[in-house]
Motif scaffolding. Structure first.
Motif, PDB file in Angstrom:
ATOM      1  N   GLU A 177     -16.885 -22.869 -26.209  1.00  0.00           N
ATOM      2  CA  GLU A 177     -18.229 -22.685 -26.035  1.00  0.00           C
ATOM      3  C   GLU A 177     -18.773 -22.773 -24.770  1.00  0.00           C
ATOM      4  O   GLU A 177     -20.094 -22.802 -24.631  1.00  0.00           O
ATOM      5  N   TRP A 178     -18.261 -22.314 -23.617  1.00  0.00           N
ATOM      6  CA  TRP A 178     -18.645 -22.200 -22.251  1.00  0.00           C
ATOM      7  C   TRP A 178     -19.140 -20.665 -22.372  1.00  0.00           C
ATOM      8  O   TRP A 178     -18.733 -19.829 -23.198  1.00  0.00           O
ATOM      9  N   HIS A 179     -19.937 -20.179 -21.290  1.00  0.00           N
ATOM     10  CA  HIS A 179     -20.300 -18.808 -21.523  1.00  0.00           C
ATOM     11  C   HIS A 179     -20.416 -18.441 -19.951  1.00  0.00           C
ATOM     12  O   HIS A 179     -20.216 -19.086 -18.887  1.00  0.00           O
ATOM     13  N   THR A 180     -20.377 -17.053 -19.724  1.00  0.00           N
ATOM     14  CA  THR A 180     -20.595 -16.424 -18.502  1.00  0.00           C
ATOM     15  C   THR A 180     -21.788 -15.236 -18.432  1.00  0.00           C
ATOM     16  O   THR A 180     -22.069 -14.868 -19.780  1.00  0.00           O
ATOM     17  N   TYR A 181     -22.167 -14.647 -17.640  1.00  0.00           N
ATOM     18  CA  TYR A 181     -23.215 -14.045 -17.779  1.00  0.00           C
ATOM     19  C   TYR A 181     -22.878 -12.321 -17.515  1.00  0.00           C
ATOM     20  O   TYR A 181     -22.159 -11.987 -16.962  1.00  0.00           O
ATOM     21  N   TRP A 182     -23.875 -11.541 -18.006  1.00  0.00           N
ATOM     22  CA  TRP A 182     -23.891 -10.045 -18.168  1.00  0.00           C
ATOM     23  C   TRP A 182     -24.240  -9.692 -16.581  1.00  0.00           C
ATOM     24  O   TRP A 182     -24.691 -10.561 -15.979  1.00  0.00           O
ATOM     25  N   LYS A 183     -24.302  -8.466 -16.045  1.00  0.00           N
ATOM     26  CA  LYS A 183     -24.562  -8.015 -14.996  1.00  0.00           C
ATOM     27  C   LYS A 183     -26.179  -8.054 -14.718  1.00  0.00           C
ATOM     28  O   LYS A 183     -26.417  -8.091 -13.590  1.00  0.00           O
ATOM     29  N   THR A 191      -8.537  -2.808 -18.200  1.00  0.00           N
ATOM     30  CA  THR A 191      -9.071  -4.062 -18.928  1.00  0.00           C
ATOM     31  C   THR A 191      -8.877  -5.171 -18.244  1.00  0.00           C
ATOM     32  O   THR A 191      -7.728  -5.728 -18.039  1.00  0.00           O
ATOM     33  N   ILE A 192      -9.881  -5.964 -17.810  1.00  0.00           N
ATOM     34  CA  ILE A 192     -10.027  -7.272 -17.578  1.00  0.00           C
ATOM     35  C   ILE A 192     -10.347  -8.382 -18.623  1.00  0.00           C
ATOM     36  O   ILE A 192     -11.564  -8.045 -19.243  1.00  0.00           O
ATOM     37  N   SER A 193      -9.460  -8.964 -19.199  1.00  0.00           N
ATOM     38  CA  SER A 193      -9.766 -10.033 -20.533  1.00  0.00           C
ATOM     39  C   SER A 193     -10.075 -11.392 -19.926  1.00  0.00           C
ATOM     40  O   SER A 193      -9.087 -11.998 -19.103  1.00  0.00           O
ATOM     41  N   HIS A 194     -11.112 -11.856 -20.201  1.00  0.00           N
ATOM     42  CA  HIS A 194     -11.458 -13.071 -19.536  1.00  0.00           C
ATOM     43  C   HIS A 194     -11.871 -14.118 -20.735  1.00  0.00           C
ATOM     44  O   HIS A 194     -12.817 -13.802 -21.343  1.00  0.00           O
ATOM     45  N   TYR A 218     -10.709 -23.753 -16.737  1.00  0.00           N
ATOM     46  CA  TYR A 218      -9.652 -23.597 -17.733  1.00  0.00           C
ATOM     47  C   TYR A 218      -9.751 -22.024 -18.341  1.00  0.00           C
ATOM     48  O   TYR A 218      -9.072 -21.954 -19.388  1.00  0.00           O
ATOM     49  N   ALA A 219     -10.313 -21.108 -17.747  1.00  0.00           N
ATOM     50  CA  ALA A 219     -10.075 -19.612 -17.844  1.00  0.00           C
ATOM     51  C   ALA A 219      -8.911 -19.080 -17.943  1.00  0.00           C
ATOM     52  O   ALA A 219      -8.047 -19.472 -17.142  1.00  0.00           O
ATOM     53  N   GLN A 220      -8.818 -18.131 -18.921  1.00  0.00           N
ATOM     54  CA  GLN A 220      -7.497 -17.201 -18.847  1.00  0.00           C
ATOM     55  C   GLN A 220      -7.896 -16.040 -18.566  1.00  0.00           C
ATOM     56  O   GLN A 220      -8.650 -15.483 -19.249  1.00  0.00           O
ATOM     57  N   ILE A 221      -7.184 -15.146 -17.576  1.00  0.00           N
ATOM     58  CA  ILE A 221      -7.809 -13.831 -17.200  1.00  0.00           C
ATOM     59  C   ILE A 221      -6.565 -12.980 -17.203  1.00  0.00           C
ATOM     60  O   ILE A 221      -5.216 -13.264 -16.627  1.00  0.00           O
ATOM     61  N   SER A 222      -6.565 -11.798 -17.712  1.00  0.00           N
ATOM     62  CA  SER A 222      -5.353 -10.950 -17.748  1.00  0.00           C
ATOM     63  C   SER A 222      -5.825  -9.683 -17.234  1.00  0.00           C
ATOM     64  O   SER A 222      -7.065  -9.254 -17.808  1.00  0.00           O
ATOM     65  N   TRP A 223      -5.099  -8.783 -16.866  1.00  0.00           N
ATOM     66  CA  TRP A 223      -5.629  -7.472 -16.170  1.00  0.00           C
ATOM     67  C   TRP A 223      -4.731  -6.504 -16.851  1.00  0.00           C
ATOM     68  O   TRP A 223      -3.349  -6.707 -16.563  1.00  0.00           O
ATOM     69  N   THR A 224      -4.930  -5.389 -17.581  1.00  0.00           N
ATOM     70  CA  THR A 224      -3.858  -4.583 -18.053  1.00  0.00           C
ATOM     71  C   THR A 224      -4.417  -3.166 -17.818  1.00  0.00           C
ATOM     72  O   THR A 224      -5.663  -2.667 -17.526  1.00  0.00           O
ATOM     73  N   VAL A 225      -3.573  -2.139 -17.622  1.00  0.00           N
ATOM     74  CA  VAL A 225      -3.688  -0.790 -17.568  1.00  0.00           C
ATOM     75  C   VAL A 225      -3.865  -0.200 -19.194  1.00  0.00           C
ATOM     76  O   VAL A 225      -2.891  -0.328 -19.895  1.00  0.00           O
ATOM     77  N   ASP A 226      -4.895   0.607 -19.365  1.00  0.00           N
ATOM     78  CA  ASP A 226      -5.098   1.187 -20.543  1.00  0.00           C
ATOM     79  C   ASP A 226      -4.594   2.633 -20.589  1.00  0.00           C
ATOM     80  O   ASP A 226      -4.313   3.284 -21.649  1.00  0.00           O
ATOM     81  N   ASP A 231     -17.223 -17.747 -24.934  1.00  0.00           N
ATOM     82  CA  ASP A 231     -15.885 -17.895 -25.345  1.00  0.00           C
ATOM     83  C   ASP A 231     -15.100 -16.831 -24.590  1.00  0.00           C
ATOM     84  O   ASP A 231     -13.668 -16.999 -24.060  1.00  0.00           O
ATOM     85  N   SER A 232     -15.392 -15.436 -24.704  1.00  0.00           N
ATOM     86  CA  SER A 232     -14.653 -14.424 -24.070  1.00  0.00           C
ATOM     87  C   SER A 232     -15.255 -12.995 -23.786  1.00  0.00           C
ATOM     88  O   SER A 232     -16.600 -13.048 -24.285  1.00  0.00           O
ATOM     89  N   VAL A 233     -14.759 -12.419 -22.807  1.00  0.00           N
ATOM     90  CA  VAL A 233     -15.446 -11.108 -22.590  1.00  0.00           C
ATOM     91  C   VAL A 233     -14.396 -10.129 -21.875  1.00  0.00           C
ATOM     92  O   VAL A 233     -13.333 -10.704 -21.589  1.00  0.00           O
ATOM     93  N   ASN A 234     -14.430  -8.664 -22.407  1.00  0.00           N
ATOM     94  CA  ASN A 234     -13.329  -7.926 -21.852  1.00  0.00           C
ATOM     95  C   ASN A 234     -14.218  -6.802 -20.906  1.00  0.00           C
ATOM     96  O   ASN A 234     -14.892  -6.016 -21.747  1.00  0.00           O
TER      97      ASN A 234
END
Length: 133
Positions: free
Chosen positions: A43-49, A35-38, A16-24, A91-94
């Motif tokens: 309360e869910w998480h994703t990982y760093w590089k 920028t990719i906004s995720h 149920y993630a929302q992803i948008s991709w915009t030109v800066d 919850d989110s990452v850009n």
């Protein structure tokens, strides 16, 4: 009966993630800053590089071979998962992404891949599209 159970399992694992991709903007060297906004489910998480003791950071695949770019990960948070210390985002990452090989007035298609975790991690992917004016 097995088909119904399989269908229910697939629905349960749907992201149920929302992803948008915009030109800066355009950089001096001709590349484009994006920028990719995720947004993850609450309360869910994703990982760093470099996720630490477990996990896997997000990756991007471009459908157009001439396009190149690397995800720039922001500063992560420390996530303690039952004694395992990992680094990531709740919850989110850009992500920032600097693109080269693009053409004016073009559309770039790509696929974002990530792990989405709560009590367990689920490998996810989503097609994303960017229109460059």
């Amino acid at each position: 009966m097995k088909r119904i159970l399989l269908f229910l399992c697939v629905l349960w694992f749907q992201s149920y993630a929302q992803i948008s991709w915009t030109v800066d903007g355009k950089l001096k060297d001709g590349s484009v800053l994006t920028t990719i906004s995720h947004e993850l489910p609450n309360e869910w998480h994703t990982y760093w590089k470099n996720p630490g003791e477990s996990g896997l950071g997000a990756t991007i695949h471009f459908d157009t071979p001439s396009i190149s770019g690397t995800l720039v990960f922001p500063q992560p948070n420390v996530i303690d998962e039952a004694g395992l210390v990992t680094y990531g985002y709740v919850d989110s990452v850009n992500y920032q992404l600097i693109l080269s090989g693009w053409q004016p007035n073009s559309t770039i298609n790509a696929t974002l891949h990530w792990l989405e975790c709560l009590d367990l991690c689920i490998q996810q992917s989503a097609p994303i599209k960017l229109s460059i004016p």
